[in-house]
Design a protein around this motif. Structure first.
Motif, PDB file in Angstrom:
ATOM      1  N   ALA A 193       0.830  -1.212   0.000  1.00  0.00           N
ATOM      2  CA  ALA A 193       0.000   0.000   0.000  1.00  0.00           C
ATOM      3  C   ALA A 193       0.858   1.253   0.000  1.00  0.00           C
ATOM      4  O   ALA A 193       0.532   2.249  -0.666  1.00  0.00           O
ATOM      5  CB  ALA A 193      -0.926  -0.011   1.218  1.00  0.00           C
ATOM      6  N   ILE A 194       1.965   1.220   0.748  1.00  0.00           N
ATOM      7  CA  ILE A 194       2.859   2.385   0.784  1.00  0.00           C
ATOM      8  C   ILE A 194       3.490   2.606  -0.588  1.00  0.00           C
ATOM      9  O   ILE A 194       3.577   3.740  -1.071  1.00  0.00           O
ATOM     10  CB  ILE A 194       3.943   2.179   1.859  1.00  0.00           C
ATOM     11  CG1 ILE A 194       3.305   2.171   3.254  1.00  0.00           C
ATOM     12  CG2 ILE A 194       4.995   3.291   1.775  1.00  0.00           C
ATOM     13  CD1 ILE A 194       4.272   1.814   4.360  1.00  0.00           C
ATOM     14  N   ALA A 195       3.935   1.524  -1.239  1.00  0.00           N
ATOM     15  CA  ALA A 195       4.508   1.652  -2.590  1.00  0.00           C
ATOM     16  C   ALA A 195       3.487   2.241  -3.550  1.00  0.00           C
ATOM     17  O   ALA A 195       3.804   3.118  -4.355  1.00  0.00           O
ATOM     18  CB  ALA A 195       4.974   0.280  -3.081  1.00  0.00           C
ATOM     19  N   ARG A 196       2.232   1.762  -3.456  1.00  0.00           N
ATOM     20  CA  ARG A 196       1.187   2.282  -4.326  1.00  0.00           C
ATOM     21  C   ARG A 196       0.968   3.781  -4.062  1.00  0.00           C
ATOM     22  O   ARG A 196       0.808   4.582  -4.995  1.00  0.00           O
ATOM     23  CB  ARG A 196      -0.113   1.516  -4.099  1.00  0.00           C
ATOM     24  CG  ARG A 196      -1.238   1.932  -5.064  1.00  0.00           C
ATOM     25  CD  ARG A 196      -2.576   1.262  -4.722  1.00  0.00           C
ATOM     26  NE  ARG A 196      -2.423  -0.180  -4.575  1.00  0.00           N
ATOM     27  CZ  ARG A 196      -2.591  -0.825  -3.424  1.00  0.00           C
ATOM     28  NH1 ARG A 196      -2.911  -0.156  -2.330  1.00  0.00           N
ATOM     29  NH2 ARG A 196      -2.452  -2.131  -3.364  1.00  0.00           N
ATOM     30  N   GLY A 197       0.963   4.165  -2.784  1.00  0.00           N
ATOM     31  CA  GLY A 197       0.760   5.565  -2.443  1.00  0.00           C
ATOM     32  C   GLY A 197       1.875   6.460  -2.955  1.00  0.00           C
ATOM     33  O   GLY A 197       1.618   7.569  -3.450  1.00  0.00           O
ATOM     34  N   LEU A 198       3.115   6.006  -2.855  1.00  0.00           N
ATOM     35  CA  LEU A 198       4.247   6.783  -3.360  1.00  0.00           C
ATOM     36  C   LEU A 198       4.161   6.961  -4.872  1.00  0.00           C
ATOM     37  O   LEU A 198       4.410   8.049  -5.403  1.00  0.00           O
ATOM     38  CB  LEU A 198       5.559   6.089  -2.990  1.00  0.00           C
ATOM     39  CG  LEU A 198       5.954   6.120  -1.507  1.00  0.00           C
ATOM     40  CD1 LEU A 198       7.081   5.135  -1.240  1.00  0.00           C
ATOM     41  CD2 LEU A 198       6.375   7.517  -1.092  1.00  0.00           C
ATOM     42  N   ASN A 199       3.802   5.882  -5.575  1.00  0.00           N
ATOM     43  CA  ASN A 199       3.678   5.956  -7.034  1.00  0.00           C
ATOM     44  C   ASN A 199       2.528   6.868  -7.458  1.00  0.00           C
ATOM     45  O   ASN A 199       2.644   7.614  -8.432  1.00  0.00           O
ATOM     46  CB  ASN A 199       3.478   4.552  -7.612  1.00  0.00           C
ATOM     47  CG  ASN A 199       4.723   3.684  -7.447  1.00  0.00           C
ATOM     48  OD1 ASN A 199       5.840   4.184  -7.463  1.00  0.00           O
ATOM     49  ND2 ASN A 199       4.538   2.383  -7.269  1.00  0.00           N
ATOM     50  N   GLU A 200       1.414   6.817  -6.714  1.00  0.00           N
ATOM     51  CA  GLU A 200       0.270   7.661  -7.051  1.00  0.00           C
ATOM     52  C   GLU A 200       0.599   9.138  -6.865  1.00  0.00           C
ATOM     53  O   GLU A 200       0.061   9.998  -7.559  1.00  0.00           O
ATOM     54  CB  GLU A 200      -0.930   7.275  -6.182  1.00  0.00           C
ATOM     55  CG  GLU A 200      -1.541   5.925  -6.560  1.00  0.00           C
ATOM     56  CD  GLU A 200      -2.668   5.515  -5.609  1.00  0.00           C
ATOM     57  OE1 GLU A 200      -2.821   6.174  -4.555  1.00  0.00           O
ATOM     58  OE2 GLU A 200      -3.371   4.523  -5.923  1.00  0.00           O
ATOM     59  N   ARG A 201       1.493   9.445  -5.934  1.00  0.00           N
ATOM     60  CA  ARG A 201       1.880  10.832  -5.683  1.00  0.00           C
ATOM     61  C   ARG A 201       3.002  11.303  -6.602  1.00  0.00           C
ATOM     62  O   ARG A 201       3.421  12.449  -6.536  1.00  0.00           O
ATOM     63  CB  ARG A 201       2.325  10.996  -4.226  1.00  0.00           C
ATOM     64  CG  ARG A 201       1.208  10.730  -3.210  1.00  0.00           C
ATOM     65  CD  ARG A 201       1.661  11.062  -1.821  1.00  0.00           C
ATOM     66  NE  ARG A 201       0.633  10.727  -0.820  1.00  0.00           N
ATOM     67  CZ  ARG A 201       0.598  11.227   0.403  1.00  0.00           C
ATOM     68  NH1 ARG A 201       1.508  12.097   0.773  1.00  0.00           N
ATOM     69  NH2 ARG A 201      -0.341  10.871   1.251  1.00  0.00           N
ATOM     70  N   GLY A 202       3.507  10.398  -7.408  1.00  0.00           N
ATOM     71  CA  GLY A 202       4.561  10.770  -8.344  1.00  0.00           C
ATOM     72  C   GLY A 202       5.928  10.895  -7.724  1.00  0.00           C
ATOM     73  O   GLY A 202       6.822  11.548  -8.279  1.00  0.00           O
ATOM     74  N   VAL A 203       6.138  10.274  -6.559  1.00  0.00           N
ATOM     75  CA  VAL A 203       7.441  10.317  -5.896  1.00  0.00           C
ATOM     76  C   VAL A 203       8.338   9.248  -6.533  1.00  0.00           C
ATOM     77  O   VAL A 203       7.997   8.066  -6.509  1.00  0.00           O
ATOM     78  CB  VAL A 203       7.305  10.043  -4.382  1.00  0.00           C
ATOM     79  CG1 VAL A 203       8.669  10.057  -3.710  1.00  0.00           C
ATOM     80  CG2 VAL A 203       6.378  11.075  -3.749  1.00  0.00           C
ATOM     81  N   PRO A 204       9.479   9.618  -7.100  1.00  0.00           N
ATOM     82  CA  PRO A 204      10.336   8.625  -7.752  1.00  0.00           C
ATOM     83  C   PRO A 204      11.060   7.751  -6.741  1.00  0.00           C
ATOM     84  O   PRO A 204      11.359   8.189  -5.630  1.00  0.00           O
ATOM     85  CB  PRO A 204      11.322   9.481  -8.548  1.00  0.00           C
ATOM     86  CG  PRO A 204      11.420  10.758  -7.769  1.00  0.00           C
ATOM     87  CD  PRO A 204      10.052  10.975  -7.204  1.00  0.00           C
ATOM     88  N   SER A 205      11.347   6.521  -7.123  1.00  0.00           N
ATOM     89  CA  SER A 205      12.123   5.622  -6.272  1.00  0.00           C
ATOM     90  C   SER A 205      13.574   6.088  -6.291  1.00  0.00           C
ATOM     91  O   SER A 205      13.946   6.976  -7.068  1.00  0.00           O
ATOM     92  CB  SER A 205      12.023   4.192  -6.804  1.00  0.00           C
ATOM     93  OG  SER A 205      12.780   4.069  -7.991  1.00  0.00           O
ATOM     94  N   PRO A 206      14.447   5.503  -5.444  1.00  0.00           N
ATOM     95  CA  PRO A 206      15.853   5.920  -5.438  1.00  0.00           C
ATOM     96  C   PRO A 206      16.519   5.859  -6.808  1.00  0.00           C
ATOM     97  O   PRO A 206      17.453   6.599  -7.072  1.00  0.00           O
ATOM     98  CB  PRO A 206      16.497   4.930  -4.456  1.00  0.00           C
ATOM     99  CG  PRO A 206      15.393   4.597  -3.504  1.00  0.00           C
ATOM    100  CD  PRO A 206      14.148   4.540  -4.358  1.00  0.00           C
ATOM    101  N   ARG A 207      16.057   4.971  -7.678  1.00  0.00           N
ATOM    102  CA  ARG A 207      16.623   4.871  -9.025  1.00  0.00           C
ATOM    103  C   ARG A 207      15.817   5.638 -10.061  1.00  0.00           C
ATOM    104  O   ARG A 207      15.998   5.471 -11.262  1.00  0.00           O
ATOM    105  CB  ARG A 207      16.739   3.401  -9.431  1.00  0.00           C
ATOM    106  CG  ARG A 207      17.710   2.607  -8.572  1.00  0.00           C
ATOM    107  CD  ARG A 207      17.837   1.181  -9.075  1.00  0.00           C
ATOM    108  NE  ARG A 207      18.775   0.408  -8.276  1.00  0.00           N
ATOM    109  CZ  ARG A 207      20.087   0.406  -8.440  1.00  0.00           C
ATOM    110  NH1 ARG A 207      20.621   1.143  -9.390  1.00  0.00           N
ATOM    111  NH2 ARG A 207      20.869  -0.314  -7.668  1.00  0.00           N
TER     112      ARG A 207
END
Length: 233
Positions: A193-207
Motif C-alpha cells: 500500500a505504501i509503494a502504491r501511495g508513493l507511485n500515485e503521488r509521483g514520488v520517484p524511487s531511489p533509481r
C-alpha cells in the motif's frame, strides 16, 4: 511560499569536502529568510552540469509537486549548463528560482542557460587545444608512472566512493521519510500500500523509477537505523 533547495557540485571531492555546497546553502537560506519562505527539503547532487541524468533533481522536482513548492537554486549554472535541459524543466510544471537572479523571466533564463552552455563548450575546446599544443611540443601527456601513482590513494578513493553512495542513499531516504510515515499511519497500511501511495503521488524511487514492495521495506529498515529523526524538514 514553500521551497525545495537543490544544491549541486561537479566532483566527489567537492561533495565530500563541502567545497561549494556551503556557499550555495547560505545563498538559498538567505533567499528564504529574506522572503519569509519555508525550506521543506534540501537535496544535494554530485554530478556534472552537462549530464541530464540527475536522481536528486528528480527527487527534488517530485518534492516540489508534492508540496506545491518552488525549486530554489543558488545559481542558474548549478542547475545545468544545457539549454534543452532548462527548456524542458521550464515546461515541466515546476516553478524554480535562481538566487543570483530571482526576478529573471523565462526569456532571461533561456539566455543565461545558453551563455552557460557556450561557456562549458569553450572550456572543453580550450582544454583540448592546450593538450594538443603540448603534445605537438613533445610533452609526454599523462603520468610517467602509469597507474602506479594511484596505489597509495586507491584505498582512500574506494572508501570515499562508499561514503558518497551511503550519503546519497541516506539523502534519498530522508527526502521521502515524511511521506512514508504519513502512508504508514493509514489504516490497513503495508509495504504494498505504501509503494502504491508513493507511485500515485509521483514520488520517484531511489533509481528514479516506480516503487516496489521490496524497495519500501528496505527504505523503512534503513530509516529505522538512522540516529536522527527521519522527517523531511
Amino acid at each position: 511560499m514553500q521551497i525545495v533547495a537543490y544544491l549541486r557540485v561537479s566532483t566527489a571531492r567537492q561533495g565530500a569536502s563541502g567545497l561549494g555546497l556551503e556557499a550555495q546553502r547560505a545563498a538559498v537560506q538567505g533567499f528564504a529568510a529574506a522572503g519569509g519562505h519555508t525550506i521543506v527539503a534540501e537535496l544535494v547532487e554530485v554530478e556534472s552540469g552537462s549530464k541530464a541524468d540527475r536522481p536528486q533533481l528528480a527527487a527534488a522536482l517530485a518534492m516540489c509537486r508534492l508540496h506545491r513548492a518552488t525549486l530554489v537554486i543558488a545559481k542558474l549554472d548549478r542547475l545545468a549548463r544545457n539549454v534543452a535541459f532548462i527548456a524542458n524543466l521550464m515546461d515541466g510544471g515546476v516553478e524554480f528560482v535562481a538566487c543570483d537572479m530571482p526576478h529573471a523571466n523565462r526569456l532571461t533564463l533561456h539566455l543565461l542557460a545558453a551563455i552557460a552552455e557556450h561557456e562549458r563548450e569553450m572550456i572543453s575546446q580550450r582544454t583540448k587545444a592546450a593538450l594538443a599544443a603540448a603534445k605537438a611540443r613533445g610533452v609526454k601527456l599523462g603520468n610517467p608512472m602509469g597507474a602506479g601513482h594511484l596505489k597509495a590513494g586507491a584505498k582512500y578513493a574506494a572508501s570515499l566512493s562508499v561514503a558518497r553512495r551511503a550519503d546519497k542513499v541516506r539523502s534519498n531516504d530522508l527526502a521521502v521519510a515524511g511521506i512514508i510515515a504519513e502512508l504508514s499511519a493509514a489504516e490497513h497500511s503495508n509495504d504494498v500500500a505504501i509503494a502504491r501511495g508513493l507511485n500515485e503521488r509521483g514520488v520517484p524511487s531511489p533509481r528514479g523509477m516506480v516503487w516496489s514492495r521490496g524497495q519500501v521495506a528496505r527504505t523503512i529498515t534503513r530509516l529505522a537505523s538512522y540516529a536522527e529523526p527521519c522527517t523531511v524538514r
